[in-house]
Design a protein around this motif. Structure first.
Motif, PDB file in Angstrom:
ATOM      1  N   CYS A   1       8.264 -48.376   5.490  1.00 53.77           N
ATOM      2  CA  CYS A   1       8.276 -48.386   4.448  1.00 53.77           C
ATOM      3  C   CYS A   1       9.971 -48.439   4.312  1.00 53.77           C
ATOM      4  O   CYS A   1      10.008 -46.468   4.081  1.00 53.77           O
ATOM      5  CB  CYS A   1       7.140 -47.657   3.145  1.00 53.77           C
ATOM      6  N   SER A   2      11.112 -48.520   4.051  1.00 51.28           N
ATOM      7  CA  SER A   2      11.632 -48.181   3.650  1.00 51.28           C
ATOM      8  C   SER A   2      12.685 -47.308   2.534  1.00 51.28           C
ATOM      9  O   SER A   2      11.220 -47.776   1.341  1.00 51.28           O
ATOM     10  CB  SER A   2      13.166 -48.939   3.261  1.00 51.28           C
ATOM     11  N   MET A   3      13.378 -46.558   2.460  1.00 52.93           N
ATOM     12  CA  MET A   3      14.046 -45.633   0.867  1.00 52.93           C
ATOM     13  C   MET A   3      13.463 -46.348  -0.284  1.00 52.93           C
ATOM     14  O   MET A   3      13.503 -46.228  -1.143  1.00 52.93           O
ATOM     15  CB  MET A   3      15.038 -44.576   1.415  1.00 52.93           C
TER      16      MET A   3
ATOM     17  N   LEU B   1      10.914 -48.129  -1.133  1.00 51.13           N
ATOM     18  CA  LEU B   1      10.001 -46.734  -1.951  1.00 51.13           C
ATOM     19  C   LEU B   1      10.850 -47.173  -3.450  1.00 51.13           C
ATOM     20  O   LEU B   1       9.385 -46.072  -4.573  1.00 51.13           O
ATOM     21  CB  LEU B   1      10.118 -45.720  -1.206  1.00 51.13           C
TER      22      LEU B   1
ATOM     23  N   LEU C   1       1.751 -46.395   2.233  1.00 47.87           N
ATOM     24  CA  LEU C   1       2.952 -46.456   2.263  1.00 47.87           C
ATOM     25  C   LEU C   1       3.984 -45.136   3.945  1.00 47.87           C
ATOM     26  O   LEU C   1       3.638 -43.614   3.445  1.00 47.87           O
ATOM     27  CB  LEU C   1       4.081 -46.191   1.284  1.00 47.87           C
TER      28      LEU C   1
ATOM     29  N   THR D   1       6.292 -44.059   5.236  1.00 46.04           N
ATOM     30  CA  THR D   1       7.490 -44.121   4.758  1.00 46.04           C
ATOM     31  C   THR D   1       8.374 -43.454   5.838  1.00 46.04           C
ATOM     32  O   THR D   1       8.138 -42.234   6.936  1.00 46.04           O
ATOM     33  CB  THR D   1       8.043 -43.201   3.563  1.00 46.04           C
ATOM     34  N   ARG D   2       9.842 -44.132   6.149  1.00 45.18           N
ATOM     35  CA  ARG D   2      10.662 -43.778   7.607  1.00 45.18           C
ATOM     36  C   ARG D   2      12.356 -43.663   6.563  1.00 45.18           C
ATOM     37  O   ARG D   2      12.971 -44.156   6.372  1.00 45.18           O
ATOM     38  CB  ARG D   2      10.806 -45.061   8.676  1.00 45.18           C
ATOM     39  N   GLU D   3      12.211 -42.110   6.716  1.00 41.48           N
ATOM     40  CA  GLU D   3      13.997 -41.273   7.224  1.00 41.48           C
ATOM     41  C   GLU D   3      14.461 -39.962   6.780  1.00 41.48           C
ATOM     42  O   GLU D   3      12.833 -39.640   6.903  1.00 41.48           O
ATOM     43  CB  GLU D   3      14.143 -41.797   5.550  1.00 41.48           C
TER      44      GLU D   3
ATOM     45  N   HIS E   1      14.816 -38.993  -2.855  1.00 42.49           N
ATOM     46  CA  HIS E   1      13.833 -40.131  -2.075  1.00 42.49           C
ATOM     47  C   HIS E   1      12.250 -39.009  -2.116  1.00 42.49           C
ATOM     48  O   HIS E   1      11.306 -39.577  -2.057  1.00 42.49           O
ATOM     49  CB  HIS E   1      13.818 -39.718  -0.160  1.00 42.49           C
TER      50      HIS E   1
ATOM     51  N   MET F   1       8.465 -40.247  -3.488  1.00 42.09           N
ATOM     52  CA  MET F   1       7.411 -40.232  -2.479  1.00 42.09           C
ATOM     53  C   MET F   1       6.489 -39.594  -4.256  1.00 42.09           C
ATOM     54  O   MET F   1       5.236 -40.599  -3.848  1.00 42.09           O
ATOM     55  CB  MET F   1       7.680 -38.974  -1.316  1.00 42.09           C
TER      56      MET F   1
ATOM     57  N   VAL G   1       1.610 -41.665   0.261  1.00 44.92           N
ATOM     58  CA  VAL G   1       2.623 -41.661   1.162  1.00 44.92           C
ATOM     59  C   VAL G   1       2.360 -40.613   2.893  1.00 44.92           C
ATOM     60  O   VAL G   1       1.841 -39.732   2.883  1.00 44.92           O
ATOM     61  CB  VAL G   1       3.886 -40.913   0.749  1.00 44.92           C
TER      62      VAL G   1
ATOM     63  N   PRO H   1       3.737 -40.947   6.041  1.00 49.06           N
ATOM     64  CA  PRO H   1       5.060 -41.155   7.052  1.00 49.06           C
ATOM     65  C   PRO H   1       4.086 -41.175   8.307  1.00 49.06           C
ATOM     66  O   PRO H   1       3.347 -39.863   9.356  1.00 49.06           O
ATOM     67  CB  PRO H   1       5.579 -39.361   7.019  1.00 49.06           C
TER      68      PRO H   1
END
Length: 206
Positions: free
Chosen positions: A101-103, A106, A134, A136-138, A145, A149, A159, A161
């Motif tokens: 899941c990209s920012m 999100l 999700l 999430t990848r960042e 961000h 979340m 969420v 990661p």
């Protein structure tokens, strides 16, 4: 809309488990691929929504084509097909996983600004009080961000990661990916058989 081999309209009598799988342009497309493979092995019907950015990441990170990914799902839909079944709450599902899941995605989910089928599907899952996970990848994370979340969490989403679990003593990157995906699917009550469980004595169970 692209229909796969077992496409079916949602009905009240539907018994086979059904999950929406979203793939965005964040790095880590391998998580989405493993998710589709694991769900197929578990007999779960999958409805795939892949963004254009995800197709770009696929080309950067693998030798696969978009068609190869779509073939892993039971049904696949174009990102702009906002009339697809998963855009409606009347279409019964067990929820949705976005991996990775990209920012950007999100942020769309957190604000309710659903500009495409992927974020619209996630919005529907939340409004119907179904499970949304999700990956999430960042990193590093900005305040925006983190706030997004928190907002998604407060709305009932999860969420998650993709953080590796070293207690499982992974021997390869594939092991780490399988364990992460397995733990994410645990949140839907789906056991992929790929998770090394923690035991009371502190050792990871096979």
């Amino acid at each position: 809309m692209t229909i796969g081999r077992d496409a079916q309209n949602g009905t009240a009598g539907q018994t086979r488990r059904r999950l929406i799988v979203g793939l965005t342009g964040a790095s880590g497309i391998v998580y989405g691929l493993e998710c589709l493979r694991a769900l197929r092995a578990a007999g779960v019907e999958t409805h795939l929504v892949m963004s254009k950015a995800a197709e770009m990441t696929l080309a950067y990170e693998t030798d696969l084509k978009a068609k190869d990914v779509r073939d892993l799902a039971d049904c696949a839909y174009a990102i702009g097909d906002v009339g697809a079944p998963c855009s409606s709450g009347s279409f019964p599902t067990d929820g949705m996983i976005v991996a990775p899941c990209s920012m950007k995605t999100l942020a769309e989910i957190a604000t309710g600004v659903t500009s495409n089928l992927l974020s619209r599907s996630a919005d529907v899952v939340l409004k119907e009080r179904r499970r949304l996970v999700l990956l999430t990848r960042e990193t590093p994370l900005t305040q925006v961000h983190l706030q997004n979340m928190l907002t998604v969490t407060q709305m009932g989403g999860i969420v998650a990661p993709p953080v590796p679990a070293f207690y499982a003593k992974p021997e390869s990157l594939d092991d780490m990916v399988a364990h992460t995906v397995g733990r994410a699917l645990d949140l839907f009550g789906i056991d992929t058989g790929g998770v090394k469980r923690w035991k009371a004595d502190g050792a990871a169970a096979g």
